[in-house]
Design a protein around this motif. Structure first.
Motif, PDB file in Angstrom:
ATOM      1  N   LEU A   1     -35.748   0.882  24.790  1.00  0.00           N
ATOM      2  CA  LEU A   1     -35.975   0.152  25.793  1.00  0.00           C
ATOM      3  C   LEU A   1     -38.089  -0.620  25.763  1.00  0.00           C
ATOM      4  O   LEU A   1     -38.591  -1.441  25.763  1.00  0.00           O
ATOM      5  N   LYS A   2     -38.230   0.964  25.892  1.00  0.00           N
ATOM      6  CA  LYS A   2     -40.066   0.661  25.226  1.00  0.00           C
ATOM      7  C   LYS A   2     -40.796  -0.375  24.259  1.00  0.00           C
ATOM      8  O   LYS A   2     -41.514  -1.001  24.298  1.00  0.00           O
ATOM      9  N   GLY A   3     -39.841   0.032  23.245  1.00  0.00           N
ATOM     10  CA  GLY A   3     -39.538  -0.933  22.110  1.00  0.00           C
ATOM     11  C   GLY A   3     -39.907  -2.728  22.102  1.00  0.00           C
ATOM     12  O   GLY A   3     -40.218  -3.285  21.386  1.00  0.00           O
ATOM     13  N   ILE A   4     -38.964  -2.803  22.683  1.00  0.00           N
ATOM     14  CA  ILE A   4     -37.987  -3.691  23.939  1.00  0.00           C
ATOM     15  C   ILE A   4     -39.996  -4.146  24.362  1.00  0.00           C
ATOM     16  O   ILE A   4     -39.537  -5.265  24.214  1.00  0.00           O
ATOM     17  N   GLU A   5     -40.095  -3.832  25.007  1.00  0.00           N
ATOM     18  CA  GLU A   5     -41.426  -4.088  26.033  1.00  0.00           C
ATOM     19  C   GLU A   5     -42.578  -4.178  25.115  1.00  0.00           C
ATOM     20  O   GLU A   5     -43.574  -5.827  25.771  1.00  0.00           O
ATOM     21  N   ARG A   6     -42.476  -3.950  24.021  1.00  0.00           N
ATOM     22  CA  ARG A   6     -43.803  -4.283  23.043  1.00  0.00           C
ATOM     23  C   ARG A   6     -43.626  -5.068  21.973  1.00  0.00           C
ATOM     24  O   ARG A   6     -44.827  -5.563  22.525  1.00  0.00           O
ATOM     25  N   VAL A   7     -42.683  -5.168  21.196  1.00  0.00           N
ATOM     26  CA  VAL A   7     -42.222  -6.849  20.944  1.00  0.00           C
ATOM     27  C   VAL A   7     -42.044  -8.008  21.412  1.00  0.00           C
ATOM     28  O   VAL A   7     -42.333  -9.216  20.550  1.00  0.00           O
ATOM     29  N   THR A   8     -41.729  -7.829  22.482  1.00  0.00           N
ATOM     30  CA  THR A   8     -40.814  -9.542  23.262  1.00  0.00           C
ATOM     31  C   THR A   8     -42.035  -9.818  23.760  1.00  0.00           C
ATOM     32  O   THR A   8     -41.926 -11.150  23.144  1.00  0.00           O
ATOM     33  N   PRO A   9     -43.573  -9.715  23.990  1.00  0.00           N
ATOM     34  CA  PRO A   9     -44.669 -10.502  23.704  1.00  0.00           C
ATOM     35  C   PRO A   9     -44.812 -11.276  22.257  1.00  0.00           C
ATOM     36  O   PRO A   9     -45.024 -12.283  22.726  1.00  0.00           O
ATOM     37  N   MET A  10     -44.822 -10.530  21.358  1.00  0.00           N
ATOM     38  CA  MET A  10     -45.487 -10.543  20.264  1.00  0.00           C
ATOM     39  C   MET A  10     -44.322 -11.638  19.872  1.00  0.00           C
ATOM     40  O   MET A  10     -45.314 -12.588  19.388  1.00  0.00           O
ATOM     41  N   LEU A  11     -43.112 -11.568  19.362  1.00  0.00           N
ATOM     42  CA  LEU A  11     -42.051 -12.461  19.532  1.00  0.00           C
ATOM     43  C   LEU A  11     -41.975 -13.079  20.366  1.00  0.00           C
ATOM     44  O   LEU A  11     -40.898 -14.412  20.037  1.00  0.00           O
ATOM     45  N   LYS A  12     -42.753 -13.923  21.374  1.00  0.00           N
ATOM     46  CA  LYS A  12     -42.545 -14.530  22.399  1.00  0.00           C
ATOM     47  C   LYS A  12     -40.592 -14.439  22.528  1.00  0.00           C
ATOM     48  O   LYS A  12     -40.447 -15.817  22.672  1.00  0.00           O
ATOM     49  N   PHE A  13     -40.328 -13.732  23.310  1.00  0.00           N
ATOM     50  CA  PHE A  13     -39.031 -13.600  23.130  1.00  0.00           C
ATOM     51  C   PHE A  13     -38.663 -13.774  24.974  1.00  0.00           C
ATOM     52  O   PHE A  13     -39.361 -12.812  25.090  1.00  0.00           O
ATOM     53  N   ASP A  14     -37.671 -14.559  25.068  1.00  0.00           N
ATOM     54  CA  ASP A  14     -37.354 -14.666  26.838  1.00  0.00           C
ATOM     55  C   ASP A  14     -36.140 -13.580  26.782  1.00  0.00           C
ATOM     56  O   ASP A  14     -34.745 -13.700  26.719  1.00  0.00           O
ATOM     57  N   LEU A  15     -36.593 -12.493  27.671  1.00  0.00           N
ATOM     58  CA  LEU A  15     -36.031 -11.583  28.167  1.00  0.00           C
ATOM     59  C   LEU A  15     -35.255 -11.687  29.605  1.00  0.00           C
ATOM     60  O   LEU A  15     -36.492 -11.839  30.435  1.00  0.00           O
ATOM     61  N   ARG A  16     -34.219 -11.690  30.299  1.00  0.00           N
ATOM     62  CA  ARG A  16     -34.393 -10.876  31.677  1.00  0.00           C
ATOM     63  C   ARG A  16     -33.626  -9.514  31.777  1.00  0.00           C
ATOM     64  O   ARG A  16     -33.924  -9.756  33.419  1.00  0.00           O
ATOM     65  N   GLY A  17     -32.685  -9.037  31.320  1.00  0.00           N
ATOM     66  CA  GLY A  17     -32.986  -7.947  31.190  1.00  0.00           C
ATOM     67  C   GLY A  17     -32.190  -7.315  29.794  1.00  0.00           C
ATOM     68  O   GLY A  17     -31.936  -7.839  29.055  1.00  0.00           O
ATOM     69  N   VAL A  18     -32.221  -5.643  29.766  1.00  0.00           N
ATOM     70  CA  VAL A  18     -31.882  -5.337  28.848  1.00  0.00           C
ATOM     71  C   VAL A  18     -31.590  -3.775  29.861  1.00  0.00           C
ATOM     72  O   VAL A  18     -31.257  -3.481  30.247  1.00  0.00           O
ATOM     73  N   GLU A  19     -29.900  -3.612  28.643  1.00  0.00           N
ATOM     74  CA  GLU A  19     -29.390  -2.409  29.191  1.00  0.00           C
ATOM     75  C   GLU A  19     -28.957  -1.585  28.415  1.00  0.00           C
ATOM     76  O   GLU A  19     -28.592  -2.101  26.862  1.00  0.00           O
ATOM     77  N   VAL A  20     -29.271  -0.136  28.150  1.00  0.00           N
ATOM     78  CA  VAL A  20     -28.980   0.462  27.074  1.00  0.00           C
ATOM     79  C   VAL A  20     -27.871   1.614  27.010  1.00  0.00           C
ATOM     80  O   VAL A  20     -28.068   2.117  28.235  1.00  0.00           O
TER      81      VAL A  20
END
Length: 134
Positions: free
Chosen positions: A53-72
């Motif tokens: 989850l932290k990795g996703i939080e780190r890369v989504t702004p760099m990738l300009k990835f549109d995200l509403r939510g994540v579950e693991v």
């Protein structure tokens, strides 16, 4: 190099307390188990999930990835003799309208840059998928 520090102490026969910075976490160290705290194996899985989850939080702004939510979701298999986790399977479920190619790029980043992910992948079988929420 980064360093991490956690202090844990036995509270009583039913549990222990781990602390770091200003955070506290009750740990299930009762031989009978307890429902209101994570046991060591569950803490292990939670650390993998937190890393993802932290990795996703780190890369989504760099990738300009549109995200509403994540579950693991994670499952581990434990053998008895000698006691150890032999495999961990995960499922990352992403709520996003991004293309399948962009979802795979996100998954690649999770696998490549996660400290805990890479540590566990080297020590035990770690495999799983990243998929779009239905």
């Amino acid at each position: 190099m980064l360093e991490y520090e956690v202090h844990a102490r036995r509270v009583d026969a039913h549990g222990s307390l781990a602390t770091t910075k200003q955070a506290e976490l009750v740990i299930d160290t009762d031989l009978k188990g307890r429902d209101d705290a994570f046991n060591p194996a569950e803490l292990f899985l939670a650390s993998i999930a937190a890393c993802m989850l932290k990795g996703i939080e780190r890369v989504t702004p760099m990738l300009k990835f549109d995200l509403r939510g994540v579950e693991v979701r994670l499952k581990a298999v434990r053998q008895d003799a000698p006691p150890k986790i032999t495999s961990v399977d995960y499922e990352i479920i992403v709520d996003s309208d991004e293309s399948d190619q962009r979802l795979e790029l996100l998954h690649t980043n999770v696998r490549k840059y996660g400290t805990i992910f890479n540590t566990v992948a080297e020590a035990a079988g770690l495999s799983g998928t990243l998929q779009r929420r239905a």
